[in-house]
Design an enzyme around this catalytic site. Structure first.
Site, PDB file in Angstrom:
ATOM      1  N   THR A   1      -9.510  -0.611 -15.616  1.00 28.38           N
ATOM      2  CA  THR A   1      -9.396  -0.457 -14.373  1.00 28.38           C
ATOM      3  C   THR A   1      -9.661   1.119 -14.353  1.00 28.38           C
ATOM      4  OG1 THR A   1      -7.875  -0.088 -13.992  1.00 28.38           O
ATOM      5  CG2 THR A   1      -8.534  -2.385 -14.008  1.00 28.38           C
TER       6      THR A   1
ATOM      7  N   HIS B   1      -7.443  -2.042 -27.262  1.00 30.88           N
ATOM      8  CA  HIS B   1      -7.390  -1.113 -27.529  1.00 30.88           C
ATOM      9  C   HIS B   1      -6.174  -0.675 -28.504  1.00 30.88           C
ATOM     10  CE1 HIS B   1      -5.141   2.677 -26.251  1.00 30.88           C
ATOM     11  NE2 HIS B   1      -4.382   2.148 -26.453  1.00 30.88           N
TER      12      HIS B   1
ATOM     13  N   ASN C   1     -12.333  -3.577 -22.684  1.00 31.39           N
ATOM     14  CA  ASN C   1     -12.359  -3.089 -24.050  1.00 31.39           C
ATOM     15  C   ASN C   1     -10.784  -3.954 -24.963  1.00 31.39           C
ATOM     16  OD1 ASN C   1     -11.276  -0.657 -24.887  1.00 31.39           O
ATOM     17  ND2 ASN C   1      -9.610  -0.452 -23.651  1.00 31.39           N
TER      18      ASN C   1
ATOM     19  N   LEU D   1     -14.155   7.027 -18.572  1.00 25.99           N
ATOM     20  CA  LEU D   1     -15.146   6.297 -17.614  1.00 25.99           C
ATOM     21  C   LEU D   1     -15.139   7.572 -16.420  1.00 25.99           C
ATOM     22  CD1 LEU D   1     -15.513   3.149 -19.302  1.00 25.99           C
ATOM     23  CD2 LEU D   1     -17.252   5.280 -19.589  1.00 25.99           C
TER      24      LEU D   1
ATOM     25  N   MET E   1     -15.278   6.272 -27.272  1.00 26.61           N
ATOM     26  CA  MET E   1     -14.353   6.738 -27.064  1.00 26.61           C
ATOM     27  C   MET E   1     -14.885   7.684 -25.903  1.00 26.61           C
ATOM     28  SD  MET E   1     -12.347   4.980 -29.316  1.00 26.61           S
ATOM     29  CE  MET E   1     -11.339   6.552 -29.701  1.00 26.61           C
TER      30      MET E   1
HETATM   31  C1  GAR Z   1     -10.440   0.265 -33.085  1.00 29.26           C
HETATM   32  O1  GAR Z   1      -9.513  -0.001 -33.529  1.00 29.26           O
HETATM   33  C2  GAR Z   1     -10.433  -0.074 -31.516  1.00 29.26           C
HETATM   34  O2  GAR Z   1      -8.978  -0.456 -31.182  1.00 29.26           O
HETATM   35  C3  GAR Z   1      -9.795   1.809 -31.177  1.00 29.26           C
HETATM   36  O3  GAR Z   1     -11.149   1.521 -31.619  1.00 29.26           O
HETATM   37  C4  GAR Z   1     -11.546   1.437 -32.916  1.00 29.26           C
HETATM   38  C5  GAR Z   1     -13.611   1.509 -33.071  1.00 29.26           C
HETATM   39  O4  GAR Z   1     -13.530   0.301 -34.342  1.00 29.26           O
HETATM   40  N1  GAR Z   1     -10.266   1.777 -29.306  1.00 29.26           N
HETATM   41  C6  GAR Z   1      -9.659   3.091 -29.202  1.00 29.26           C
HETATM   42  O5  GAR Z   1      -8.963   3.494 -29.820  1.00 29.26           O
HETATM   43  C7  GAR Z   1      -9.990   2.643 -27.462  1.00 29.26           C
HETATM   44  N2  GAR Z   1      -9.289   4.059 -26.344  1.00 29.26           N
HETATM   45  P1  GAR Z   1     -14.976   0.174 -34.726  1.00 29.26           P
HETATM   46  O6  GAR Z   1     -15.959   1.324 -34.078  1.00 29.26           O
HETATM   47  O7  GAR Z   1     -14.633  -0.358 -36.326  1.00 29.26           O
HETATM   48  O8  GAR Z   1     -15.071  -1.379 -34.143  1.00 29.26           O
END
Ligand code: GAR
Length: 215
Positions: free
Chosen positions: A142, A110, A108, A94, A91
């Site tokens: 990117t 999302h 990634n 970058l 989170m």
């Molecule tokens: C996931 O739902 C992922 O899609 C999101 O964080 C969560 C991590 O869960 N990513 C973002 O929001 C990136 N912007 P986890 O730690 O249980 O894998």
């Protein structure tokens, strides 16, 4: 040849776990060389340790600038010479230098059907918009936040009873199928991103990426 993978996390690491499990099941021709978190207390680091994977943390607050933090991460990560860098709930935004350094080998996941709902609170935003469909997207990274070329998407239907929490759970279940598959295809040299766009088995994917069939 088996690929070298480094995973970046900030939290629970349930997606990391899904990838660890897929590797253990022989579904991915790769090995996680290290897991790196910007938060020492992230539960994902514990998951890594339990799987015998080096678990590292670098606190972004110890650095004066984003550039310095990213440079320190590059130094840690490059010791493991990754073929693939997997952002799994990492989170932090970058820097351009970091992104360029790993361009084409950083993905990634999302929690929305990109290009919808870049950024945070994606589940609530889908509900507020009255969407009947929601989901998650794997994309190459990117310099544009949540804006890189799309590789794969998984969809869930939104019901009248859904809350942000229940939607998050639905999306997580799909993420845990989608992300290991994306990593498996990358490691098998089936999925790539180049000047020709995102390719699966040598053929360009549509702009929304490969759509995961469910049920
Ligand atoms: C996931 O739902 C992922 O899609 C999101 O964080 C969560 C991590 O869960 N990513 C973002 O929001 C990136 N912007 P986890 O730690 O249980 O894998």
């Amino acid at each position: 040849m088996s690929k070298r993978i480094v995973v970046l996390i900030s939290g629970s690491g349930s997606n990391l776990q899904a990838i660890i499990d897929a590797i253990d099941a022989g579904q991915i021709n790769g090995r996680i060389e290290a897991v790196l978190s910007n938060k020492a207390e992230a539960y994902g680091l514990e998951r890594a340790r339990q799987a015998g994977i080096p678990a590292l943390s670098i606190n972004h607050r110890d650095f004066e600038s984003r550039e310095q933090f990213d440079q320190a991460m590059i130094e840690q990560i490059d010791r493991y010479q990754p073929d693939l860098l997997v952002l799994a709930g990492f989170m932090r935004i970058l820097t351009a230098d970091f992104v360029r350094h790993y361009q084409g080998r950083m993905v990634n996941i999302h929690p929305s059907l990109l290009p919808k709902y870049k950024g945070l609170n994606t589940h609530q935003r889908a509900l507020d918009a009255g969407d009947t469909e929601h989901g998650c997207t794997v994309h190459f990274v990117t310099e544009e936040l949540d804006g890189g070329p799309l590789a794969m998407q998984g969809r869930v239907s939104v019901s009248a009873e859904d809350t942000a929490d229940s939607l998050q759970q639905k999306v997580h279940r799909v993420e845990h199928i989608l992300y290991p598959l994306a990593v498996a295809w990358f490691c098998a040299d089936r999925l790539s991103w180049s000047a020709d766009g995102v390719l699966l088995d040598g053929a360009p994917l549509p702009a929304q990426g490969y759509q995961l069939d469910q049920e």
